[in-house]
Scaffold this active site. Structure first.
Site, PDB file in Angstrom:
ATOM      1  N   ALA A  31       0.936  -1.361  -0.085  1.00 49.08           N
ATOM      2  CA  ALA A  31       0.072  -0.046  -0.282  1.00 49.08           C
ATOM      3  C   ALA A  31       1.364   1.652  -0.080  1.00 49.08           C
ATOM      4  CB  ALA A  31      -0.732   0.025   1.374  1.00 49.08           C
ATOM      5  N   GLU A 178      10.693  -4.706  15.447  1.00 49.42           N
ATOM      6  CA  GLU A 178       8.791  -4.191  15.553  1.00 49.42           C
ATOM      7  C   GLU A 178       7.845  -4.029  16.243  1.00 49.42           C
ATOM      8  OE1 GLU A 178       8.777  -2.527  12.044  1.00 49.42           O
ATOM      9  OE2 GLU A 178      10.962  -2.913  11.272  1.00 49.42           O
ATOM     10  N   HIS A 254       4.875  -7.694   8.438  1.00 46.94           N
ATOM     11  CA  HIS A 254       4.835  -7.518   9.635  1.00 46.94           C
ATOM     12  C   HIS A 254       3.219  -8.524   9.929  1.00 46.94           C
ATOM     13  CE1 HIS A 254       5.600  -3.004  11.005  1.00 46.94           C
ATOM     14  NE2 HIS A 254       6.521  -3.639  10.985  1.00 46.94           N
ATOM     15  N   CYS A 372      -2.718  -1.802  13.483  1.00 49.37           N
ATOM     16  CA  CYS A 372      -2.073  -1.383  13.281  1.00 49.37           C
ATOM     17  C   CYS A 372      -1.496  -0.293  14.554  1.00 49.37           C
ATOM     18  CB  CYS A 372      -1.360  -0.936  12.122  1.00 49.37           C
ATOM     19  SG  CYS A 372      -0.988  -1.879  10.838  1.00 49.37           S
TER      20      CYS A 372
HETATM   21  O1  SUG Z   1       6.078   0.960   8.722  1.00 53.87           O
HETATM   22  N1  SUG Z   1       3.858   1.996   6.405  1.00 53.87           N
HETATM   23  C1  SUG Z   1       4.248   1.189   8.013  1.00 53.87           C
HETATM   24  C2  SUG Z   1       2.486   1.006   8.395  1.00 53.87           C
HETATM   25  C3  SUG Z   1       3.208   0.156   9.799  1.00 53.87           C
HETATM   26  C4  SUG Z   1       1.704  -0.902   9.921  1.00 53.87           C
HETATM   27  N2  SUG Z   1       2.445  -1.900  10.685  1.00 53.87           N
HETATM   28  C5  SUG Z   1       2.096  -2.704  11.333  1.00 53.87           C
HETATM   29  N3  SUG Z   1       1.420  -3.569  10.990  1.00 53.87           N
HETATM   30  N4  SUG Z   1       1.255  -3.288  12.654  1.00 53.87           N
HETATM   31  C6  SUG Z   1       5.256   0.853   7.850  1.00 53.87           C
HETATM   32  O2  SUG Z   1       5.234   0.217   6.558  1.00 53.87           O
HETATM   33  C7  SUG Z   1       4.700   4.413   4.831  1.00 53.87           C
HETATM   34  C8  SUG Z   1       5.030   5.816   4.935  1.00 53.87           C
HETATM   35  C9  SUG Z   1       5.052   6.273   3.778  1.00 53.87           C
HETATM   36  O3  SUG Z   1       5.365   4.926   2.828  1.00 53.87           O
HETATM   37  O4  SUG Z   1       5.016   7.690   4.058  1.00 53.87           O
HETATM   38  C10 SUG Z   1       4.940   3.576   6.066  1.00 53.87           C
HETATM   39  O5  SUG Z   1       5.835   3.923   7.010  1.00 53.87           O
END
Ligand code: SUG
Length: 450
Positions: A31, A178, A254, A372
């Site tokens: 995403a 993480e 994750h 998350c």
């Molecule tokens: O670390 N996205 C975060 C999403 C974290 C989701 N957390 C869990 N699954 N627990 C990451 O990948 C995207 C930021 C950007 O692309 O601007 C980001 O950091």
């Protein structure tokens, strides 16, 4: 009634910060890559998050809030050699190192499942709740979170009689950590000793061992083992499992994108773990039986649909009547196959009795679903009483935070607007007011320097 019965699982959600945007920073998070450059709406993002917090508080769950961080992170930019006034630093970073600047601007601390690993006092050697902030070293923009996370957690859980705070693990790749996104606590009742389940992507030291080939394994076995030691967990209460490297390569960056557990229930995909059946048997055994795994087959939901809909990034919550509620993102309803599966699940004989849908689109576009956004902290009555009460959501705090967001947040941040040096002042003004609302004292570098 035993003293244990009043223990609860509290959720502390990360409040989305004023610089929320889509910079495509997370290689391996589909995403994040797909939505790079989309115009973000930080105000809507924060309001969507608050709505989820309010919904859970209204249902009787203990719901807390974790404040965002100072962004752009001036300490980070200055440590990388950008100098002069704040405006000079920002302009130079934007001009010469746009990716470094985007990283320093990211509001990624909103995904508080990655803030820390938390072990409840019922499991730890000294009976205190233990916190280890995650070093998040796999992504530069996330590796700059833990110092502030540590200060914030100490300000909320400050009584050392009840709470123990560790430093983040070494920032080298062998100890990639993480946080709670790869950690699940199982128990029969909150407040009672149970099992802690650590899921890692690969070994940090044994490079010959199996690992994903395309995308990074963010969590290492050695990091998970170190946390279990730091928190004083006994071997017979801990289960380590490797995440299936193939699903990491399919976008499951994750464990909480493919599994969620609570109480004595695990809801997961059938291909979540290496050696899945023996992993489940070990959890059941260490928990002393009475463990339910609700496993979803590929025929029911493909990995691709799981990644797109974030079905497993749901929150699995125990209602007051003991039944379980699954809080899923809107994307599960708009995916026909996933929605059909959920209808089927509700009439099957599992502990999951209710599905609640919430719109978290702004966060979802960066790969952050309901699970998350929250850090779970199991607390007994005394520990809960020791938590900074101004951080717990009730009607009054909810409306104050809504007013605060309306006042300080922009409803649009495009790529050009991200370079605006006035974002820093806007962010600091907002955070200064927020620390008063949440009674945190001075926790940010710009406050501590005064
Ligand atoms: O670390 N996205 C975060 C999403 C974290 C989701 N957390 C869990 N699954 N627990 C990451 O990948 C995207 C930021 C950007 O692309 O601007 C980001 O950091």
């Amino acid at each position: 009634m035993s003293a244990h019965t009043s223990a609860v699982e509290a959720n502390f959600d990360g409040l989305v910060g004023p610089t929320h945007n889509y910079s495509g920073l997370s290689f391996g998070n589909i995403a994040s890559a797909k939505n790079h450059g989309v115009v973000a709406n930080p105000k809507l993002a924060a309001l969507q998050g608050l709505k989820k917090m309010k919904a859970l508080a209204d249902m009787g769950f203990v719901q807390g809030v974790l404040p965002p961080q100072e962004r752009p992170c001036m300490n980070t930019l200055r440590a990388l050699g950008f100098a002069g006034s704040d405006g000079d630093v920002i302009r130079a970073a934007v001009r010469s190192s746009p990716l470094v600047y985007s990283s320093a601007l990211s509001a990624s601390s909103m995904w508080s499942a990655n803030a820390a690993t938390v072990s409840p006092g019922a499991n730890t050697a000294d009976g205190r709740v233990h916190f280890t902030p995650a070093n998040l070293n796999n992504k530069f923009h996330r590796s700059i979170e833990h110092e502030q996370t540590s200060r914030t957690l100490r300000a909320i859980f400050c009584d050392q009689t009840y709470f123990a705070h560790h430093a983040a693990l070494s920032g080298c790749p062998q100890f990639g950590d993480e946080g709670a996104a790869n950690h699940t606590r199982f128990c029969h009742r909150y407040g009672e000793r149970g099992v802690e389940f650590f899921v890692y992507g690969a070994s940090g030291f044994n490079m010959a061992a199996s690992r994903p080939l395309k995308f990074p394994a963010r969590q290492t076995l050695e990091a998970s083992q170190a946390i279990a030691r730091l928190h004083g967990l006994e071997a017979r209460q801990v289960v380590f499992a490797q995440q299936n490297p193939q699903v990491i390569d399919a976008g499951v960056f994750h464990n909480d994108v493919i599994a969620v557990g609570n109480g004595n229930v695990l809801f997961c995909h059938e291909s979540a773990f290496v050696g899945q059946q023996s992993v489940l048997a070990e959890i059941a055994d260490k928990l002393g039986g009475d463990f339910t795994a609700v496993q979803v087959s590929t025929d029911e939901v493909s990995i691709d649909d799981a990644v797109k809909s974030y079905l497993f990034n749901s929150q699995l919550l125990t209602r007051a009547d003991g039944a379980m509620l699954l809080l899923v993102p809107e994307e599960c309803r708009s995916n026909e196959r996933v929605w059909a599966y959920l209808q089927k699940l509700l009439v099957q004989n599992t502990p999951i009795r209710e599905v609640l849908v919430m719109d978290l689109r702004e966060s979802m576009r960066n790969g952050g679903g309901p699970a998350c956004l929250r850090l779970r902290v199991e607390l007994n009555e005394q520990q809960l009483a020791a938590v900074n009460p101004a951080t717990l959501i009730n009607d009054a705090l909810y409306s104050r935070l809504n007013v605060w967001v309306e006042k300080h947040y922009r409803d649009r941040l495009s790529e050009t607007e991200l370079a605006d040096p006035s974002l820093l002042d806007e962010c600091r003004t907002a955070l200064d007011e927020l620390t008063q609302i949440l009674a945190l004292g001075s926790v940010y570098p710009f406050q501590l320097a005064r």
